[in-house]
Design a protein around this motif. Structure first.
Motif, PDB file in Angstrom:
ATOM      1  N   CYS A   1      -5.125   0.457   2.716  1.00  0.00           N
ATOM      2  CA  CYS A   1      -5.839   2.350   2.649  1.00  0.00           C
ATOM      3  C   CYS A   1      -7.056   1.658   1.992  1.00  0.00           C
ATOM      4  CB  CYS A   1      -4.879   3.310   2.080  1.00  0.00           C
ATOM      5  SG  CYS A   1      -4.954   2.954   0.013  1.00  0.00           S
ATOM      6  N   GLY A   2      -6.687   1.026   0.752  1.00  0.00           N
ATOM      7  CA  GLY A   2      -7.791   0.485   0.222  1.00  0.00           C
ATOM      8  C   GLY A   2      -7.818   1.740  -1.133  1.00  0.00           C
ATOM      9  N   GLN A   3      -7.301   2.701  -1.320  1.00  0.00           N
ATOM     10  CA  GLN A   3      -7.927   3.433  -2.115  1.00  0.00           C
ATOM     11  C   GLN A   3      -6.818   4.003  -3.679  1.00  0.00           C
ATOM     12  OE1 GLN A   3     -10.657   4.912  -2.086  1.00  0.00           O
ATOM     13  NE2 GLN A   3     -11.551   3.637   0.063  1.00  0.00           N
ATOM     14  N   CYS A   4      -5.218   3.467  -2.502  1.00  0.00           N
ATOM     15  CA  CYS A   4      -4.458   3.482  -3.984  1.00  0.00           C
ATOM     16  C   CYS A   4      -4.188   2.698  -5.070  1.00  0.00           C
ATOM     17  CB  CYS A   4      -3.376   3.916  -2.614  1.00  0.00           C
ATOM     18  SG  CYS A   4      -2.421   2.488  -2.433  1.00  0.00           S
TER      19      CYS A   4
ATOM     20  N   CYS B   1      -3.475  -0.584  -3.477  1.00  0.00           N
ATOM     21  CA  CYS B   1      -4.185  -1.593  -3.337  1.00  0.00           C
ATOM     22  C   CYS B   1      -5.209  -1.431  -4.379  1.00  0.00           C
ATOM     23  CB  CYS B   1      -5.049  -0.002  -2.246  1.00  0.00           C
ATOM     24  SG  CYS B   1      -4.418  -0.277  -0.781  1.00  0.00           S
TER      25      CYS B   1
ATOM     26  N   CYS C   1       1.121  -1.047   0.355  1.00  0.00           N
ATOM     27  CA  CYS C   1       0.013  -0.137   0.097  1.00  0.00           C
ATOM     28  C   CYS C   1       0.832   1.212  -0.414  1.00  0.00           C
ATOM     29  CB  CYS C   1      -0.704  -0.043   1.226  1.00  0.00           C
ATOM     30  SG  CYS C   1      -1.862   1.211   1.299  1.00  0.00           S
ATOM     31  N   HIS C   2       0.031   2.523  -0.427  1.00  0.00           N
ATOM     32  CA  HIS C   2       1.420   3.792  -1.136  1.00  0.00           C
ATOM     33  C   HIS C   2       1.140   4.413   0.286  1.00  0.00           C
ATOM     34  CE1 HIS C   2       1.885   3.068  -5.633  1.00  0.00           C
ATOM     35  NE2 HIS C   2       2.153   2.048  -4.292  1.00  0.00           N
ATOM     36  N   SER C   3      -0.088   4.241   1.047  1.00  0.00           N
ATOM     37  CA  SER C   3      -0.534   5.038   1.993  1.00  0.00           C
ATOM     38  C   SER C   3      -1.201   4.989   2.771  1.00  0.00           C
ATOM     39  CB  SER C   3      -1.587   6.533   1.761  1.00  0.00           C
ATOM     40  OG  SER C   3      -2.334   5.888   1.156  1.00  0.00           O
TER      41      SER C   3
END
Ligand SMILES: [Zn+2]
Length: 332
Positions: free
Chosen positions: A62-65, A68, A52-54
């Motif tokens: 994060c589930g958003q990057c 992810c 994950c990047h964030s």
């Protein structure tokens, strides 16, 4: 697939999350434990977090990057799964060579690269030896993740180069709570968990497939048969209809007689404390010598071989086996 976040992993997760956060994750991990304790879920959770990047402060990916999204879609270019090919039970040396090349190339995202070998014991000697060099001199930011239900089959040279992570069977209250939350509080959760030897994911599968309910219903049928309330032919027909395959029924009867035999020989069997139909099996163990019980056992194992080798009439076969159980009743 069930959630990656399993409550009995909490302590273990905290430890590995911290290693990721501090940038000191070992380059090779070997996850070991019986089937159904969530090794693969933990691996997936770790991979998502690692890439994950964030990462969030709460220890989650994060589930958003972008990363992810890629791991979620199982298309992340920096993750490689090495599993036996279709119709094969082994991981071949060529697969490991391809995996080594993948690991040696630098990461496409500039982050970690992860190779998962699952199950690790499927590597034959040549494959394992091919992996050794990578395990000895891994490039930076590489994670080799080996997963095994049967770690005794893994070469010691492989094992000694990995950090071994043991996944124990969770304590039953925590497993039971989780199981009930997954099954909307089904009444058979505790039986399913015990039948699964405490492995929650195996228990969940058994509950979802209706296996447990079927087991309970069948032991009730057996009790009725032994009391002569129903005929063997009726029970045989009904069981074939419920189970579909005669092998399923014969295997279940084998479990019953094995538990009965253990109780008869050892005087106790923890299985019989909670098994569906325990009263019936305990009664049969008390009324018969082990020779009688073994004759039913032998008949069942022979039936299983017979089913695999030829194509007998399933109802007639089961009926014959049920007559074997009837012989265990006193005065018959
Ligand atoms: Zn992310």
């Amino acid at each position: 697939m069930t959630s990656f976040e399993l409550p009995w992993h909490n302590a273990l997760w905290e430890r590995y999350q911290r290693l990721v956060d501090q940038g000191i994750l070992p380059h090779a991990l070997l996850f070991v434990g019986v089937p159904g304790v969530g090794k693969r879920q933990f691996a997936e959770r770790l991979i998502r977090y690692l890439l994950c990047h964030s990462r969030t402060g709460s220890g989650r990916h994060c589930g958003q990057c972008h990363a992810c999204h890629l791991t979620h879609a199982e298309t992340h270019p920096d993750v490689r799964y090495v599993v036996p090919e279709e119709k094969s039970s082994v991981v071949k040396v060529d697969q490991i060579r391809v995996c080594n090349e993948f690991v040696l190339k630098s990461s496409q995202q500039g982050f970690y690269k992860v190779a998962v070998v699952d199950p690790a014991e499927a590597m034959m000697t040549a494959a394992a030896n091919a992996l050794l060099k990578t395990l000895e001199e891994p490039p930076a930011k590489t994670l080799l993740l080996l997963i095994s239900d049967r770690p005794g089959l893994i070469l010691p040279t492989i094992r000694s180069r990995c950090q071994v992570v043991n996944f124990d069977v969770p304590a039953s209250p925590i497993a039971l709570d989780w199981l009930e939350s997954q099954t909307q509080g089904g009444t058979s959760a505790d039986i399913a968990l015990k039948l699964a030897g405490g492995a929650p994911l195996v228990a969940l599968d058994a509950l979802a497939s209706g296996d447990i309910e079927q087991n309970i219903a069948m032991t009730k049928d057996l009790a009725s048969l032994l009391k002569r309330e129903v005929l063997p032919s009726q029970v045989a027909t009904s069981w074939i209809k419920q189970a579909g395959q005669p092998e399923v029924v014969v295997k279940r009867m084998l479990q019953w007689i094995q538990a009965t035999l253990r109780f008869s020989c050892a005087g106790q069997d923890s299985l019989l404390d909670w098994m569906p139909g325990a009263t019936v099996f305990r009664y049969l163990a008390e009324k018969n010598d082990s020779q009688m019980l073994f004759s039913v056992h032998d008949q069942l194992t022979e039936a299983l071989v017979y089913l695999q080798q030829s194509n007998p009439n399933p109802t007639l076969l089961l009926e014959k086996l049920l007559f074997g159980w009837l012989k265990l009743m006193p005065g018959k």
